[in-house]
Design a protein around this motif. Structure first.
Motif, mmCIF file in Angstrom:
data_model
loop_
_atom_site.group_PDB
_atom_site.id
_atom_site.type_symbol
_atom_site.label_atom_id
_atom_site.label_comp_id
_atom_site.label_asym_id
_atom_site.label_seq_id
_atom_site.Cartn_x
_atom_site.Cartn_y
_atom_site.Cartn_z
ATOM 1 N N THR A 213 -43.893 33.869 42.930
ATOM 2 C CA THR A 213 -42.541 33.846 43.500
ATOM 3 C C THR A 213 -42.155 35.264 43.865
ATOM 4 O O THR A 213 -42.206 36.170 43.014
ATOM 5 C CB THR A 213 -41.538 33.276 42.481
ATOM 6 O OG1 THR A 213 -41.939 31.950 42.128
ATOM 7 C CG2 THR A 213 -40.143 33.239 43.078
ATOM 8 N N ARG A 214 -41.801 35.481 45.138
ATOM 9 C CA ARG A 214 -41.469 36.836 45.587
ATOM 10 C C ARG A 214 -40.623 36.789 46.856
ATOM 11 O O ARG A 214 -40.528 35.757 47.531
ATOM 12 C CB ARG A 214 -42.730 37.654 45.842
ATOM 13 C CG ARG A 214 -43.588 37.180 47.023
ATOM 14 C CD ARG A 214 -44.837 38.041 47.153
ATOM 15 N NE ARG A 214 -45.668 37.665 48.293
ATOM 16 C CZ ARG A 214 -45.522 38.152 49.525
ATOM 17 N NH1 ARG A 214 -44.522 38.996 49.783
ATOM 18 N NH2 ARG A 214 -46.325 37.791 50.494
ATOM 19 N N VAL A 215 -40.009 37.942 47.171
ATOM 20 C CA VAL A 215 -39.230 38.114 48.399
ATOM 21 C C VAL A 215 -40.185 38.483 49.531
ATOM 22 O O VAL A 215 -41.064 39.336 49.365
ATOM 23 C CB VAL A 215 -38.154 39.197 48.222
ATOM 24 C CG1 VAL A 215 -37.466 39.492 49.562
ATOM 25 C CG2 VAL A 215 -37.131 38.773 47.189
ATOM 26 N N ILE A 216 -39.998 37.848 50.677
ATOM 27 C CA ILE A 216 -40.803 38.167 51.862
ATOM 28 C C ILE A 216 -40.125 39.313 52.609
ATOM 29 O O ILE A 216 -38.946 39.235 52.964
ATOM 30 C CB ILE A 216 -40.943 36.944 52.785
ATOM 31 C CG1 ILE A 216 -41.479 35.740 52.005
ATOM 32 C CG2 ILE A 216 -41.843 37.262 53.967
ATOM 33 C CD1 ILE A 216 -42.816 35.955 51.361
ATOM 34 N N PHE A 233 -36.874 37.809 54.236
ATOM 35 C CA PHE A 233 -35.637 38.182 53.530
ATOM 36 C C PHE A 233 -35.258 37.215 52.396
ATOM 37 O O PHE A 233 -34.311 37.483 51.671
ATOM 38 C CB PHE A 233 -34.450 38.314 54.498
ATOM 39 C CG PHE A 233 -34.779 39.073 55.744
ATOM 40 C CD1 PHE A 233 -35.357 40.336 55.668
ATOM 41 C CD2 PHE A 233 -34.542 38.536 57.002
ATOM 42 C CE1 PHE A 233 -35.675 41.045 56.819
ATOM 43 C CE2 PHE A 233 -34.853 39.236 58.153
ATOM 44 C CZ PHE A 233 -35.423 40.486 58.058
ATOM 45 N N ASN A 234 -35.980 36.114 52.237
ATOM 46 C CA ASN A 234 -35.669 35.166 51.177
ATOM 47 C C ASN A 234 -36.716 35.265 50.071
ATOM 48 O O ASN A 234 -37.796 35.824 50.266
ATOM 49 C CB ASN A 234 -35.633 33.731 51.723
ATOM 50 C CG ASN A 234 -34.619 32.862 51.005
ATOM 51 O OD1 ASN A 234 -34.424 32.999 49.795
ATOM 52 N ND2 ASN A 234 -33.971 31.976 51.753
ATOM 53 N N TYR A 239 -47.925 30.175 47.921
ATOM 54 C CA TYR A 239 -49.189 29.612 47.436
ATOM 55 C C TYR A 239 -50.356 30.249 48.192
ATOM 56 O O TYR A 239 -50.321 30.387 49.412
ATOM 57 C CB TYR A 239 -49.210 28.097 47.647
ATOM 58 C CG TYR A 239 -48.216 27.356 46.778
ATOM 59 C CD1 TYR A 239 -48.617 26.761 45.584
ATOM 60 C CD2 TYR A 239 -46.879 27.234 47.151
ATOM 61 C CE1 TYR A 239 -47.702 26.078 44.782
ATOM 62 C CE2 TYR A 239 -45.960 26.546 46.368
ATOM 63 C CZ TYR A 239 -46.382 25.976 45.188
ATOM 64 O OH TYR A 239 -45.477 25.294 44.398
ATOM 65 N N TYR A 240 -51.404 30.588 47.437
ATOM 66 C CA TYR A 240 -52.599 31.221 47.995
ATOM 67 C C TYR A 240 -53.811 30.362 47.685
ATOM 68 O O TYR A 240 -53.823 29.603 46.703
ATOM 69 C CB TYR A 240 -52.818 32.612 47.399
ATOM 70 C CG TYR A 240 -51.627 33.544 47.501
ATOM 71 C CD1 TYR A 240 -51.481 34.401 48.589
ATOM 72 C CD2 TYR A 240 -50.656 33.571 46.497
ATOM 73 C CE1 TYR A 240 -50.395 35.268 48.684
ATOM 74 C CE2 TYR A 240 -49.564 34.425 46.583
ATOM 75 C CZ TYR A 240 -49.434 35.264 47.679
ATOM 76 O OH TYR A 240 -48.358 36.114 47.764
ATOM 77 N N ASN A 241 -54.843 30.490 48.514
ATOM 78 C CA ASN A 241 -56.096 29.818 48.174
ATOM 79 C C ASN A 241 -56.976 30.758 47.359
ATOM 80 O O ASN A 241 -56.561 31.882 47.011
ATOM 81 C CB ASN A 241 -56.825 29.319 49.431
ATOM 82 C CG ASN A 241 -57.278 30.451 50.350
ATOM 83 O OD1 ASN A 241 -57.269 31.635 49.978
ATOM 84 N ND2 ASN A 241 -57.693 30.097 51.551
ATOM 85 N N ASN A 251 -39.483 26.349 48.555
ATOM 86 C CA ASN A 251 -38.500 26.553 47.499
ATOM 87 C C ASN A 251 -37.744 27.884 47.624
ATOM 88 O O ASN A 251 -37.844 28.761 46.767
ATOM 89 C CB ASN A 251 -39.175 26.450 46.124
ATOM 90 C CG ASN A 251 -38.163 26.289 45.015
ATOM 91 O OD1 ASN A 251 -37.016 25.909 45.232
ATOM 92 N ND2 ASN A 251 -38.599 26.591 43.797
ATOM 93 N N PRO A 252 -36.930 28.056 48.683
ATOM 94 C CA PRO A 252 -36.165 29.295 48.848
ATOM 95 C C PRO A 252 -35.063 29.422 47.794
ATOM 96 O O PRO A 252 -34.454 28.424 47.403
ATOM 97 C CB PRO A 252 -35.568 29.167 50.249
ATOM 98 C CG PRO A 252 -35.453 27.685 50.465
ATOM 99 C CD PRO A 252 -36.626 27.081 49.768
#
Length: 776
Positions: A213-216, A233-234, A239-241, A251-252
């Motif tokens: 979970t992080r801010v883009i 900005f949210n 999710y990564y492979n 899920n913002p």
């Protein structure tokens, strides 16, 4: 193959390379938010897929073969499942053979007997949750009790049934998708052969990749393998492979408001209207603004589509950032614009590419009526949103609109710069991006191509409603693969011309032929047509006119045939002899006629191609091989022009029985067709026209108010003197102004109320009228 535990195969998984998939959206699940989120995540990892028609079919039951494939994909073994041979006899050659065998090796599935799997049987609900529990590492030995209740209790404990209806006999695609999504955060276990399990530190999610979970931020735009523009900005779940590439974001944590900017104020307040008409005002501090994936500024936001990312109180400065999209181009897709697989361009626009010069699918987004470049069709309206950096496109979004309506135009109105066409009782307006091709008229059959605002962006005329003005007979026709179909037509006024026919005319068919178009017509020699001749451009209004064979006696006094058909002075009569055509009048017809005729209202012969029935004395007038010898000057109106060959044409005048020749390449030859329906002066030398020119009249068409012994009062204002030997001609014209007869008259034909044109030809232009043309 030897049975292996899921933990044993994790090592194999770590060595495999996972391909990036992207979340799919399906219209038939848009009202099911739980399923929509589950589908978004699982489709990103390639675990589930939709159908070719763009739907997900959530209520469709699943087969045991399909379930086995989903299990191996959920375990992260998409590559490992290739080229395996099943122990089950009914799987040999089946499309799911490798998936079933791998799931069997992983202890996830069992056959319905030692030698059969039953791949096409619908999977029962208890079989479905049993496989998912086994996917997490549990086995029959590890779970006490009887099947299926032992697996049901474990599934209930693991919360697999959240948002799932457990009362069904067979599991649906929705049931399995949601249960798999619920299982992703469950811990993988290792079953003991003696019973019980050992916990691991891995979740099912870890078999596919990881989540954080992080801010883009703006720096994420530099990532080539995923387009973060719409997530800026949210704070999101990312999710990564297993290769570390982003596959899904959801899920913002912050609020978002999407709409169109309708107003900008100098104090940095913007008004945004969403798709439902709701208006919000936002106060924008000095925050980052991104337009089409590139840094932008406040003043460029007007009329753009934006997403405002904000915390609770947006008007008091809590806006975090603005993501905007601004249209850079709009295009109605033509046949040559369609995408060629492998090309780096579409419709003349550059596509985003990776550092290895491959099309960057992560930075190419296609929304609306198409999901891929190959899906875009002719007449689709495509809106382009491009990001250009360093002279190349780094990001491209296409919004595809596919909306057309066809029908008969019943009304046309113009207001300002817009035209309103009523089709199928609905009025459609030409939009701001309207592409003009030609204006339609009432009764035209049209196809309207509509833009995103349901306005007309392009109008195609399928068939013209106007009835043609002129009869003609086809001398020859030619199809085309590049240009237009052409037809050489001799019309009812004697004009012979090769016309280009419009692609949308009623006698032309256009088909695709390889990489080009093949255009053809069924018109053939001696076919009758009704058409509107043109001096330049393509003939658009042209109809094939069916003809009936006739062989009947003809009454020269009543102009009727023995079968009841009748002719009038307006009947277009063509006679052919030795491949040469001649226009005839009723007086030239004999008492027995053979040929083919176009029959009109109440049995009138509108056009007649005559093969037999010309009076013997009339044969001399049929396109003579050599014109009669004549020297002098003729004033009159040309009746017809017949092209004899590539170098010579024959010309007839209404007021002369002679036929004259003219060189097609001479000045007179190139001009003669341009002075039809005009009073002309022609100089003849040995039967050859050496010059021809339109005679300038003293007046335009005027109304004769009063006739005196040597003067005319015209238009109630002007007196003009006419010669005692004035020459008078009576002209008849059709509705298009074409001369249909030109006969000598007398002074008695000059009457009050007549429409006339006056000419001063003699006496050194002394102002005395020498020739009067009376129009009827």
């Amino acid at each position: 193959m030897k049975k292996l535990s899921l933990i044993t195969l994790i090592a194999i998984l770590a060595l495999s390379v996972s391909n990036v998939s992207y979340a799919s959206s399906f219209p038939d699940i848009s009202k099911d938010s739980v399923l929509e989120e589950s589908v978004g995540l699982l489709s990103s990892y390639g675990i589930i897929q939709g159908y070719p028609d763009g739907t997900f079919k959530p209520d469709k039951s699943v087969t045991r073969a399909e379930m086995a494939k989903m299990m191996t994909m959920a375990a992260g073994f998409s590559e490992y499942s290739k080229n395996m041979t099943s122990v089950y006899e009914d799987m040999h050659g089946h499309w799911a053979e490798s998936y079933v065998e791998l799931a069997n090796v992983l202890n996830i599935v069992k056959g319905i007997s030692p030698t059969t799997y039953g791949p096409d049987n619908l999977i029962k609900f208890e079989e479905a949750y049993t496989m998912i529990v086994r996917l997490l590492g549990y086995s029959d030995e590890a779970l006490s009790g009887q099947w299926p209740s032992n697996y049901y209790e474990k599934a209930l404990e693991l919360n697999l049934f959240q948002d799932v209806d457990t009362s069904k006999v067979f599991a649906s695609r929705r049931d399995i998708t949601v249960m798999l999504d619920n299982a992703l955060d469950c811990m993988i276990v290792k079953s003991k052969s003696t019973g019980g399990v050992t916990l691991t530190d891995k979740t099912l999610m870890s078999m596919l990749g990881k989540k954080e979970t992080r801010v883009i931020s703006l720096s994420d735009l530099k990532i080539e393998s995923f387009d973060y523009t719409d997530y800026l900005f949210n704070k999101w779940d990312v999710y990564y492979n297993n290769s570390g590439k982003t596959v899904y974001v959801n899920n913002p944590r912050y609020n978002e408001f999407t709409g169109t900017v309708t107003s900008l104020l100098s104090n940095r307040v913007i008004f945004v209207t969403d798709d439902y008409g709701n208006v919000r005002a936002f106060q924008l501090p000095e925050i980052p603004i991104v337009i089409n994936g590139k840094k932008g500024n406040f003043n460029n936001l007007e009329k753009s589509r934006i997403k405002v990312v904000y915390e609770d109180d947006s008007f008091n400065g809590d806006v975090i950032g603005i993501i905007a999209y601004k249209q850079t181009a709009v295009k109605v897709i033509g046949r040559t614009d369609l995408y060629n697989t492998g090309s780096k361009y579409f419709a003349g626009k550059q596509l985003p590419v990776t550092s290895s010069n491959e099309i960057n699918q992560a930075k190419l987004h296609i929304n609306g009526a198409a999901s891929s470049l190959e899906d875009i069709k002719t007449n689709d309206v495509v809106y382009f949103y491009e990001t250009n950096e360093s002279d190349k496109v780094t990001n491209l979004t296409l919004d595809v609109v596919r909306s057309q309506t066809s029908g008969i135009v019943t009304d046309v109105q113009t207001s300002g710069n817009a035209t309103y066409y009523t089709v199928n009782s609905i009025s459609y307006k030409t939009g701001d991006n309207f592409i003009f091709t030609e204006k339609a008229s009432v009764n035209d059959n049209v196809n309207l191509i509509l833009d995103k605002n349901n306005n007309i962006i392009k109008l195609e005329i399928l068939n013209y409603g106007k009835y043609p003005s002129t009869f003609g007979i086809v001398i020859s026709s030619a199809n085309s693969t590049n240009g237009n179909v052409s037809a050489k037509i001799l019309d009812e006024y004697g004009a012979l011309k090769t016309y280009s026919l419009a692609d949308n005319s009623s006698v032309v068919t256009v088909t695709e032929s390889g990489t080009g178009l093949f255009k053809y017509t069924n018109l053939k020699e001696r076919d009758f047509v009704a058409f509107d001749p043109v001096s330049s451009g393509n003939v658009k209004i042209i109809n094939y006119m069916p003809a009936k064979y006739i062989a009947n006696n003809y009454n020269q006094q009543t102009h009727t045939l023995s079968n009841g058909y009748w002719m009038s002075p307006d009947t277009y009569i063509v006679y052919e002899q030795n491949g040469k055509y001649q226009l005839l009048e009723l007086s030239q017809l004999d008492t027995y006629l053979e040929g083919k005729a176009v029959i009109g209202y109440k049995g009138e012969v509108e056009a007649l191609y005559l093969t037999k029935g010309i009076k013997p004395t009339s044969y001399v007038t049929v396109t003579p091989e050599t014109p009669q010898s004549y020297n002098g000057t003729i004033y009159g109106v040309i009746k017809g022009i017949t092209k004899i060959d590539s170098s010579t044409s024959h010309v007839q005048f209404y007021n002369s029985s002679n036929v004259f020749s003219v060189s097609n390449s001479s000045a007179a030859g190139t001009k003669v067709s341009t002075v039809l329906n005009s009073y002309v002066k022609a100089v003849i030398v040995n039967g050859v026209i050496t010059s021809v020119e339109k005679v300038t009249s003293e007046t335009d068409k005027i109304k004769i108010t009063q006739v005196y012994s040597n003067q005319l009062l015209i238009d109630g204002i002007t007196y003009m003197e006419y010669s005692s030997s004035v020459t008078v001609y009576n002209l008849t014209t059709d509705g298009s102004g074409n001369v249909t007869s030109f006969k000598a008259g007398s002074k008695s034909d000059i009457k009050s109320g007549s429409t006339a044109q006056l000419y001063d030809l003699y006496g050194g232009f002394d102002g005395i009228i020498d020739v009067i043309l009376i129009f009827n």
